[in-house]
Design a protein around this motif. Structure first.
Motif, short mmCIF file in Angstrom:
data_model
loop_
_atom_site.label_atom_id
_atom_site.label_comp_id
_atom_site.label_asym_id
_atom_site.label_seq_id
_atom_site.Cartn_x
_atom_site.Cartn_y
_atom_site.Cartn_z
N LEU A 1 -9.62 -27.22 26.67
CA LEU A 1 -9.00 -25.82 26.69
C LEU A 1 -10.18 -25.05 26.37
N ALA A 2 -10.92 -25.09 25.42
CA ALA A 2 -12.24 -24.38 25.18
C ALA A 2 -13.13 -24.13 26.50
N ALA B 1 -13.44 -20.58 28.82
CA ALA B 1 -14.70 -20.23 28.99
C ALA B 1 -14.96 -19.82 30.49
N ARG B 2 -14.72 -20.91 31.26
CA ARG B 2 -14.64 -20.74 32.92
C ARG B 2 -13.80 -19.75 33.16
N ARG B 3 -12.55 -19.51 32.79
CA ARG B 3 -11.65 -18.43 33.27
C ARG B 3 -12.26 -17.04 32.94
N ASN B 4 -12.84 -16.71 31.84
CA ASN B 4 -13.45 -15.69 31.60
C ASN B 4 -14.82 -15.36 32.51
N GLU B 5 -15.61 -16.59 32.84
CA GLU B 5 -16.39 -16.30 33.62
C GLU B 5 -16.15 -16.00 35.07
N LEU C 1 -2.05 -19.91 19.20
CA LEU C 1 -3.16 -18.75 19.21
C LEU C 1 -3.83 -18.48 20.65
N PRO C 2 -3.18 -17.49 21.05
CA PRO C 2 -3.40 -16.93 22.56
C PRO C 2 -4.72 -16.89 22.72
N PRO C 3 -5.53 -17.30 23.73
CA PRO C 3 -6.89 -17.18 23.93
C PRO C 3 -7.19 -15.79 24.57
#
Length: 235
Positions: A138-139, A143-147, A209-211
């Motif tokens: 998930l981490a 990170a990839r989704r935000n990238e 805990l929503p990302p």
């Protein structure tokens, strides 16, 4: 297979928010607790209902029931939904009543993973392994989704990308860099690496805990723009 159910209810009104878990049968749930800079650890929630559980064993003894080979009324669980014939044969033994537990949600609690009995053949150790693996994946996914979100929201960068590349990034965001894909990978891992059309268990992920999901925010903004008939030209 006897019916087994788990239900997680999150009440966001109190401070801190509180989660309530109702479990019935042999399904299990594990919370992922992770402090910053520390490894994720799995905290078992609820308990499986079987003749091996001390509390259930005492209840069965009071009801005058005995377990044979770990089976209660011929079933591998001591509580279930349905199974009417077994319940009529031994009234008050095979209960349909779930156990309910609750806990406060803090920043240390990242998610809850619920699964039916087939996912936990290794018991609590399987839950620990699944939670640690899911926490790491998930981490990486966040990170990839935000990238991807950064690339799709930057007009100057988009101008340098071909239309096919932009479409590929959008597909990756929606199909691979998402919770569903991560959970599917975990299912294959729990099934021994096999990709089964009909897995013998079910998994449910609840992120308490929503990302910081900028990709989802960008997608919502795009959908809102379309509804408002605003043309956004990235090319």
């Amino acid at each position: 297979m006897p019916a087994e159910r788990s239900l997680l209810l999150v009440d966001t009104c109190p401070t801190p928010p509180r989660a309530y878990l109702a479990s019935l049968g042999a399904g299990r749930a594990f919370a992922c607790c992770k402090q910053d800079g520390q490894a994720a650890r799995a905290v078992p929630l609820g308990r499986p209902h079987s003749a091996a559980d001390a509390k259930e064993k005492g209840r069965l003894a009071k009801a005058g029931a005995t377990a044979s080979g770990g089976l209660v009324c011929g079933l591998p669980v001591s509580r279930s939904l349905g199974d009417g014939a077994a319940k009529r044969a031994a009234p008050g033994v095979l209960l349909p009543m779930p156990d309910v537990s609750s806990f406060d949600i803090s920043a240390a609690q990242r998610f809850v993973l619920l699964g039916s009995s087939g996912a936990w053949k290794g018991g609590a150790a399987a839950g620990e392994t699944a939670v640690q693996k899911l926490s790491a994946e998930l981490a990486r996914m966040d990170a990839r989704r935000n990238e991807i979100a950064a690339m799709l929201s930057d007009d100057s960068r988009l101008a340098l990308l071909a239309a096919g590349r932009v479409n590929a990034l959008q597909r990756e965001r929606d199909e691979r860099a998402c919770e569903g894909a991560v959970l599917a990978d975990l299912s294959r891992s729990l099934a021994g690496g096999k990709q089964l059309a009909d897995p013998p268990f079910a998994l449910l992920l609840v992120r308490t805990l929503p990302p910081d999901d900028r990709a989802a925010e960008a997608k919502e903004r795009g959908a809102a723009a379309e509804q408002a008939n605003v043309v956004v030209d990235f090319f």
